[in-house]
Design a protein around this motif. Structure first.
Motif, PDB file in Angstrom:
ATOM      1  N   ALA A   1      -6.662   9.546  -0.522  1.00 14.61           N
ATOM      2  CA  ALA A   1      -7.030   8.819  -2.055  1.00 14.61           C
ATOM      3  C   ALA A   1      -8.074   7.884  -1.643  1.00 14.61           C
ATOM      4  CB  ALA A   1      -5.884   8.294  -2.745  1.00 14.61           C
TER       5      ALA A   1
ATOM      6  N   ARG B   1       7.400   5.462  -3.513  1.00  5.69           N
ATOM      7  CA  ARG B   1       6.028   5.187  -2.625  1.00  5.69           C
ATOM      8  C   ARG B   1       5.773   6.695  -1.915  1.00  5.69           C
ATOM      9  NH1 ARG B   1       7.200   1.104   1.768  1.00  5.69           N
ATOM     10  NH2 ARG B   1       6.467  -0.219  -0.064  1.00  5.69           N
TER      11      ARG B   1
ATOM     12  N   VAL C   1      -2.230   8.593   0.917  1.00  6.13           N
ATOM     13  CA  VAL C   1      -2.751   7.387   0.300  1.00  6.13           C
ATOM     14  C   VAL C   1      -4.079   7.260   1.301  1.00  6.13           C
ATOM     15  CG1 VAL C   1      -2.667   4.809   0.065  1.00  6.13           C
ATOM     16  CG2 VAL C   1      -0.376   6.116  -0.069  1.00  6.13           C
ATOM     17  N   ASP C   2      -4.201   7.771   2.399  1.00  3.01           N
ATOM     18  CA  ASP C   2      -5.660   7.604   3.082  1.00  3.01           C
ATOM     19  C   ASP C   2      -6.706   8.500   2.539  1.00  3.01           C
ATOM     20  OD1 ASP C   2      -4.477   5.606   4.993  1.00  3.01           O
ATOM     21  OD2 ASP C   2      -4.110   7.540   6.533  1.00  3.01           O
TER      22      ASP C   2
ATOM     23  N   LEU D   1      -3.534   0.724  -3.474  1.00  2.00           N
ATOM     24  CA  LEU D   1      -4.239   1.122  -2.354  1.00  2.00           C
ATOM     25  C   LEU D   1      -4.329  -0.030  -1.419  1.00  2.00           C
ATOM     26  CD1 LEU D   1      -7.286   3.285  -3.843  1.00  2.00           C
ATOM     27  CD2 LEU D   1      -4.980   3.920  -2.876  1.00  2.00           C
TER      28      LEU D   1
ATOM     29  N   ILE E   1      -3.435  12.325  -8.425  1.00  2.00           N
ATOM     30  CA  ILE E   1      -3.920  10.924  -8.187  1.00  2.00           C
ATOM     31  C   ILE E   1      -5.662  11.238  -8.696  1.00  2.00           C
ATOM     32  CG2 ILE E   1      -4.924   9.413  -6.550  1.00  2.00           C
ATOM     33  CD1 ILE E   1      -2.583  10.482  -4.613  1.00  2.00           C
TER      34      ILE E   1
ATOM     35  N   SER F   1       1.805   7.663   3.634  1.00  8.23           N
ATOM     36  CA  SER F   1       0.568   7.153   4.061  1.00  8.23           C
ATOM     37  C   SER F   1      -0.844   8.000   4.122  1.00  8.23           C
ATOM     38  CB  SER F   1       0.646   6.250   5.205  1.00  8.23           C
ATOM     39  OG  SER F   1       0.998   7.189   6.599  1.00  8.23           O
TER      40      SER F   1
ATOM     41  N   LEU G   1      -1.192   3.926  -8.204  1.00 13.94           N
ATOM     42  CA  LEU G   1      -1.109   3.980  -6.841  1.00 13.94           C
ATOM     43  C   LEU G   1      -1.786   2.759  -5.945  1.00 13.94           C
ATOM     44  CD1 LEU G   1      -0.311   4.962  -4.305  1.00 13.94           C
ATOM     45  CD2 LEU G   1      -2.315   6.550  -4.352  1.00 13.94           C
TER      46      LEU G   1
ATOM     47  N   ARG H   1       0.884  -0.999  -0.073  1.00 13.77           N
ATOM     48  CA  ARG H   1      -0.031  -0.113   0.082  1.00 13.77           C
ATOM     49  C   ARG H   1       0.861   1.282   0.030  1.00 13.77           C
ATOM     50  NH1 ARG H   1      -1.938   3.502   3.939  1.00 13.77           N
ATOM     51  NH2 ARG H   1      -4.193   4.007   3.789  1.00 13.77           N
ATOM     52  N   GLY H   2       0.548   2.113  -0.687  1.00  8.40           N
ATOM     53  CA  GLY H   2       1.312   3.350  -1.011  1.00  8.40           C
ATOM     54  C   GLY H   2       2.494   3.317  -2.269  1.00  8.40           C
TER      55      GLY H   2
END
Length: 116
Positions: A107, A98, A104-105, A33, A79, A101, A31, A11-12
């Motif tokens: 997204a 990478r 990523v959260d 997830l 993204i 986080s 990306l 993830r990431g």
């Protein structure tokens, strides 16, 4: 990546691979997830969203330079949380980097919002 021998992405991670909406020769950054150990197809299939260089669409998530923990993209990318895809490991050409986080959260939250 967790293991260079088995090339399992986490993830990431941002990977570069096939775009199912274009010809076989075309690829794009994705990306990752979701790739939870213990889930079906762990290391073989990933839930990912696309990155784009476009800037005119509403809802794109900017990627600040400081959000890259490692690596990056050659052009400023964003993204596209609605561009979700399940991609197979064999369709990934290489690892690009990478992301933090927190981004990523964001997204994932945007993707969930798109689905509701």
């Amino acid at each position: 990546m967790t293991d260079e021998e088995t090339l399992i992405f986490e993830r990431g991670d941002v990977v570069y691979g096939d775009d199912p909406f274009k010809t076989e020769e075309d690829a794009r950054p994705w990306l990752i997830l979701s790739n939870h150990e213990g889930r079906p197809f762990h290391g073989d299939q990933y839930i990912a969203v696309t990155l784009t260089t476009k800037s005119w669409m509403d809802g794109l998530i900017e990627i600040p330079d400081e959000s890259w923990r490692r690596g990056g993209t050659p052009s400023k990318s964003r993204i596209a949380p609605w561009g979700v895809q399940s991609i197979d490991h064999e369709d990934i050409d290489f690892w690009q980097g990478r992301l933090d986080s927190v981004l990523v959260d964001e997204a994932i939250a945007s993707l969930v919002e798109e689905l509701q």
